[in-house]
Design a protein around this motif. Structure first.
Motif, PDB file in Angstrom:
ATOM      1  N   GLY A  96       0.794  -1.226   0.000  1.00 32.42           N
ATOM      2  CA  GLY A  96       0.000   0.000   0.000  1.00 32.42           C
ATOM      3  C   GLY A  96       0.820   1.266   0.000  1.00 32.42           C
ATOM      4  O   GLY A  96       0.306   2.350   0.302  1.00 32.42           O
ATOM      5  N   GLN A  97       2.110   1.178  -0.360  1.00 33.07           N
ATOM      6  CA  GLN A  97       2.998   2.334  -0.349  1.00 33.07           C
ATOM      7  C   GLN A  97       3.165   2.969  -1.731  1.00 33.07           C
ATOM      8  O   GLN A  97       3.915   3.936  -1.868  1.00 33.07           O
ATOM      9  N   ALA A  98       2.502   2.396  -2.734  1.00 31.05           N
ATOM     10  CA  ALA A  98       2.591   2.947  -4.088  1.00 31.05           C
ATOM     11  C   ALA A  98       1.373   2.501  -4.885  1.00 31.05           C
ATOM     12  O   ALA A  98       0.736   1.493  -4.570  1.00 31.05           O
ATOM     13  N   GLU A  99       1.067   3.290  -5.916  1.00 32.13           N
ATOM     14  CA  GLU A  99      -0.008   2.917  -6.832  1.00 32.13           C
ATOM     15  C   GLU A  99       0.584   2.189  -8.037  1.00 32.13           C
ATOM     16  O   GLU A  99       1.797   2.217  -8.261  1.00 32.13           O
ATOM     17  N   VAL A 100      -0.272   1.570  -8.814  1.00 29.31           N
ATOM     18  CA  VAL A 100       0.194   0.815  -9.983  1.00 29.31           C
ATOM     19  C   VAL A 100       1.010   1.696 -10.918  1.00 29.31           C
ATOM     20  O   VAL A 100       2.056   1.279 -11.438  1.00 29.31           O
ATOM     21  N   SER A 101       0.563   2.906 -11.135  1.00 26.53           N
ATOM     22  CA  SER A 101       1.256   3.809 -12.059  1.00 26.53           C
ATOM     23  C   SER A 101       2.672   4.145 -11.588  1.00 26.53           C
ATOM     24  O   SER A 101       3.530   4.511 -12.388  1.00 26.53           O
ATOM     25  N   ASP A 102       2.922   4.009 -10.282  1.00 24.53           N
ATOM     26  CA  ASP A 102       4.242   4.323  -9.734  1.00 24.53           C
ATOM     27  C   ASP A 102       5.264   3.208  -9.967  1.00 24.53           C
ATOM     28  O   ASP A 102       6.472   3.436  -9.830  1.00 24.53           O
ATOM     29  N   ILE A 103       4.801   2.015 -10.306  1.00 23.53           N
ATOM     30  CA  ILE A 103       5.713   0.875 -10.387  1.00 23.53           C
ATOM     31  C   ILE A 103       5.788   0.280 -11.799  1.00 23.53           C
ATOM     32  O   ILE A 103       6.358  -0.797 -11.983  1.00 23.53           O
ATOM     33  N   MET A 104       5.244   0.981 -12.776  1.00 22.49           N
ATOM     34  CA  MET A 104       5.277   0.518 -14.171  1.00 22.49           C
ATOM     35  C   MET A 104       6.388   1.256 -14.919  1.00 22.49           C
ATOM     36  O   MET A 104       6.469   2.487 -14.873  1.00 22.49           O
ATOM     37  N   TYR A 105       7.229   0.523 -15.621  1.00 21.27           N
ATOM     38  CA  TYR A 105       8.357   1.114 -16.337  1.00 21.27           C
ATOM     39  C   TYR A 105       8.335   0.685 -17.804  1.00 21.27           C
ATOM     40  O   TYR A 105       8.327  -0.507 -18.111  1.00 21.27           O
ATOM     41  N   LYS A 106       8.320   1.681 -18.685  1.00 15.39           N
ATOM     42  CA  LYS A 106       8.441   1.380 -20.108  1.00 15.39           C
ATOM     43  C   LYS A 106       9.864   0.923 -20.401  1.00 15.39           C
ATOM     44  O   LYS A 106      10.812   1.323 -19.726  1.00 15.39           O
ATOM     45  N   THR A 107      10.024   0.112 -21.429  1.00 13.98           N
ATOM     46  CA  THR A 107      11.349  -0.367 -21.819  1.00 13.98           C
ATOM     47  C   THR A 107      11.624   0.007 -23.267  1.00 13.98           C
ATOM     48  O   THR A 107      10.783   0.608 -23.940  1.00 13.98           O
ATOM     49  N   GLN A 108      12.812  -0.379 -23.760  1.00 14.16           N
ATOM     50  CA  GLN A 108      13.143  -0.088 -25.148  1.00 14.16           C
ATOM     51  C   GLN A 108      12.285  -0.889 -26.126  1.00 14.16           C
ATOM     52  O   GLN A 108      12.211  -0.560 -27.308  1.00 14.16           O
ATOM     53  N   GLU A 109      11.642  -1.952 -25.620  1.00 13.65           N
ATOM     54  CA  GLU A 109      10.675  -2.686 -26.433  1.00 13.65           C
ATOM     55  C   GLU A 109       9.348  -1.944 -26.341  1.00 13.65           C
ATOM     56  O   GLU A 109       8.784  -1.811 -25.253  1.00 13.65           O
ATOM     57  N   ALA A 110       8.846  -1.485 -27.468  1.00 15.37           N
ATOM     58  CA  ALA A 110       7.681  -0.605 -27.466  1.00 15.37           C
ATOM     59  C   ALA A 110       6.472  -1.197 -26.743  1.00 15.37           C
ATOM     60  O   ALA A 110       5.697  -0.472 -26.116  1.00 15.37           O
ATOM     61  N   ASP A 111       6.303  -2.505 -26.814  1.00 18.77           N
ATOM     62  CA  ASP A 111       5.108  -3.128 -26.245  1.00 18.77           C
ATOM     63  C   ASP A 111       5.380  -3.877 -24.942  1.00 18.77           C
ATOM     64  O   ASP A 111       4.578  -4.697 -24.518  1.00 18.77           O
ATOM     65  N   MET A 112       6.505  -3.579 -24.299  1.00 17.79           N
ATOM     66  CA  MET A 112       6.862  -4.300 -23.072  1.00 17.79           C
ATOM     67  C   MET A 112       6.997  -3.341 -21.894  1.00 17.79           C
ATOM     68  O   MET A 112       7.731  -2.356 -21.952  1.00 17.79           O
ATOM     69  N   VAL A 113       6.279  -3.657 -20.830  1.00 17.35           N
ATOM     70  CA  VAL A 113       6.329  -2.884 -19.585  1.00 17.35           C
ATOM     71  C   VAL A 113       6.844  -3.801 -18.485  1.00 17.35           C
ATOM     72  O   VAL A 113       6.481  -4.981 -18.409  1.00 17.35           O
ATOM     73  N   VAL A 114       7.709  -3.254 -17.621  1.00 16.67           N
ATOM     74  CA  VAL A 114       8.327  -4.036 -16.555  1.00 16.67           C
ATOM     75  C   VAL A 114       7.900  -3.510 -15.188  1.00 16.67           C
ATOM     76  O   VAL A 114       7.783  -2.299 -14.981  1.00 16.67           O
ATOM     77  N   MET A 115       7.673  -4.446 -14.286  1.00 17.54           N
ATOM     78  CA  MET A 115       7.386  -4.117 -12.900  1.00 17.54           C
ATOM     79  C   MET A 115       8.447  -4.814 -12.044  1.00 17.54           C
ATOM     80  O   MET A 115       8.516  -6.046 -12.010  1.00 17.54           O
ATOM     81  N   PHE A 116       9.299  -4.059 -11.378  1.00 16.32           N
ATOM     82  CA  PHE A 116      10.360  -4.645 -10.566  1.00 16.32           C
ATOM     83  C   PHE A 116       9.813  -5.119  -9.220  1.00 16.32           C
ATOM     84  O   PHE A 116       8.694  -4.791  -8.831  1.00 16.32           O
ATOM     85  N   ALA A 117      10.642  -5.881  -8.513  1.00 16.37           N
ATOM     86  CA  ALA A 117      10.191  -6.476  -7.252  1.00 16.37           C
ATOM     87  C   ALA A 117      10.062  -5.452  -6.131  1.00 16.37           C
ATOM     88  O   ALA A 117       9.189  -5.571  -5.272  1.00 16.37           O
ATOM     89  N   GLY A 118      10.951  -4.457  -6.111  1.00 15.64           N
ATOM     90  CA  GLY A 118      10.943  -3.489  -5.015  1.00 15.64           C
ATOM     91  C   GLY A 118      11.790  -3.973  -3.854  1.00 15.64           C
ATOM     92  O   GLY A 118      12.588  -4.904  -3.980  1.00 15.64           O
ATOM     93  N   VAL A 119      11.622  -3.334  -2.708  1.00 13.86           N
ATOM     94  CA  VAL A 119      12.412  -3.701  -1.534  1.00 13.86           C
ATOM     95  C   VAL A 119      11.980  -5.062  -1.016  1.00 13.86           C
ATOM     96  O   VAL A 119      10.856  -5.507  -1.247  1.00 13.86           O
ATOM     97  N   VAL A 120      12.896  -5.736  -0.294  1.00  8.91           N
ATOM     98  CA  VAL A 120      12.575  -7.047   0.281  1.00  8.91           C
ATOM     99  C   VAL A 120      11.689  -6.848   1.505  1.00  8.91           C
ATOM    100  O   VAL A 120      12.117  -6.243   2.493  1.00  8.91           O
ATOM    101  N   PRO A 121      10.463  -7.356   1.470  1.00  5.02           N
ATOM    102  CA  PRO A 121       9.563  -7.191   2.619  1.00  5.02           C
ATOM    103  C   PRO A 121       9.794  -8.302   3.638  1.00  5.02           C
ATOM    104  O   PRO A 121      10.368  -9.346   3.321  1.00  5.02           O
ATOM    105  N   PRO A 122       9.325  -8.114   4.870  1.00  5.31           N
ATOM    106  CA  PRO A 122       9.491  -9.157   5.887  1.00  5.31           C
ATOM    107  C   PRO A 122       8.516 -10.322   5.709  1.00  5.31           C
ATOM    108  O   PRO A 122       8.693 -11.379   6.311  1.00  5.31           O
ATOM    109  N   ASN A 123       7.486 -10.119   4.876  1.00  5.57           N
ATOM    110  CA  ASN A 123       6.428 -11.123   4.747  1.00  5.57           C
ATOM    111  C   ASN A 123       6.010 -11.333   3.289  1.00  5.57           C
ATOM    112  O   ASN A 123       4.852 -11.101   2.924  1.00  5.57           O
ATOM    113  N   PRO A 124       6.911 -11.787   2.424  1.00  8.07           N
ATOM    114  CA  PRO A 124       6.598 -11.918   0.987  1.00  8.07           C
ATOM    115  C   PRO A 124       5.384 -12.791   0.702  1.00  8.07           C
ATOM    116  O   PRO A 124       4.507 -12.412  -0.094  1.00  8.07           O
ATOM    117  N   ALA A 125       5.317 -13.968   1.309  1.00  8.72           N
ATOM    118  CA  ALA A 125       4.213 -14.889   1.022  1.00  8.72           C
ATOM    119  C   ALA A 125       2.868 -14.283   1.406  1.00  8.72           C
ATOM    120  O   ALA A 125       1.877 -14.422   0.675  1.00  8.72           O
TER     121      ALA A 125
END
Length: 228
Positions: A96-125
């Protein structure tokens, strides 16, 4: 939406042909297989490279692709591709610390968007099992032709099985001469408990100097795993 340039995405001819073969098999697996999770038995089998390279190959073929780095415990993508600056990713969104638009990254591939993992949380599962992740996948289905998810090794943690419940299909990446048949079978059975169909296996890191048979098939074989 922010823009980034992924490093090292250019492949040699043999690798390109291997990913085209994998792409074709994915496309012919059925139109309903839009959300596909990639996992492995252990770390360092190459699942992140295989999954993001497949995503790029699908984008090159004109498909709209969202690549999600959901390996919240030990992601390698941001560091490997030398993405500069602070990155907000999936863990920020799920917490809940970011919205979807904050974590979407365009790439050099015109039709490919990447979402990175972010920081390591204490409770991934726990984060991955929340409704917020389910809603993210549900919304993305309406926008993208394919959603490729890179998940943690299932032989180490349960995260991949949790993610698989939201997916249409799964693929195992196994490094040649690394994993025993018995261990691979255990991981396969664990993945089956999520009731997510397993499309097959990518045999990765094949030494083609030692194996002429695999050399003929570009070092990566894609097929049914566990068939009689």
């Amino acid at each position: 939406m922010q823009e980034i340039t992924l490093k090292g995405m250019k492949k040699d001819y043999r690798s390109n042909e291997a990913y085209k073969t994998l792409r074709t098999n994915i496309e012919f697996s059925g139109a309903d297989n839009k959300v596909i999770v990639f996992t492995s038995c252990t770390p360092n089998e190459g699942k992140s490279t295989v999954s993001i390279s497949l995503a790029a190959s699908l984008a090159e073929a004109g498909k709209k692709v969202l690549f999600i780095d959901a390996d919240l415990r030990k992601s390698v993508l941001a560091g490997r591709h030398k993405v500069n600056g602070a990155i907000k990713g999936l863990s920020h969104f799920l917490a809940g610390q970011a919205e979807v638009s904050d974590i979407m990254y365009k790439t050099q591939e015109a039709d490919m968007v990447v979402m990175f993992a972010g920081v390591v949380p204490p409770n991934p599962a726990e984060l991955l099992g929340q409704k917020r992740f389910e809603s993210l996948i549900s919304s993305a289905r309406k926008v993208y032709d394919y959603i490729i998810i890179d998940a943690s090794p299932l032989g180490s943690v349960i995260d991949s099985a949790i993610i698989a419940k939201q997916c249409d299909a799964a693929v195992l990446v196994i490094a040649a001469n690394t994993i025993s048949h018995k261990f691979a079978k255990v991981v396969k059975e664990q993945l089956e408990k999520s009731e997510c169909p397993i499309l097959g296996v990518v045999l990765n890191k094949v030494d083609m100097k030692q194996n002429k048979y695999y050399g003929k098939y570009y070092g990566k074989y894609y097929g049914k795993y566990g068939e009689k």
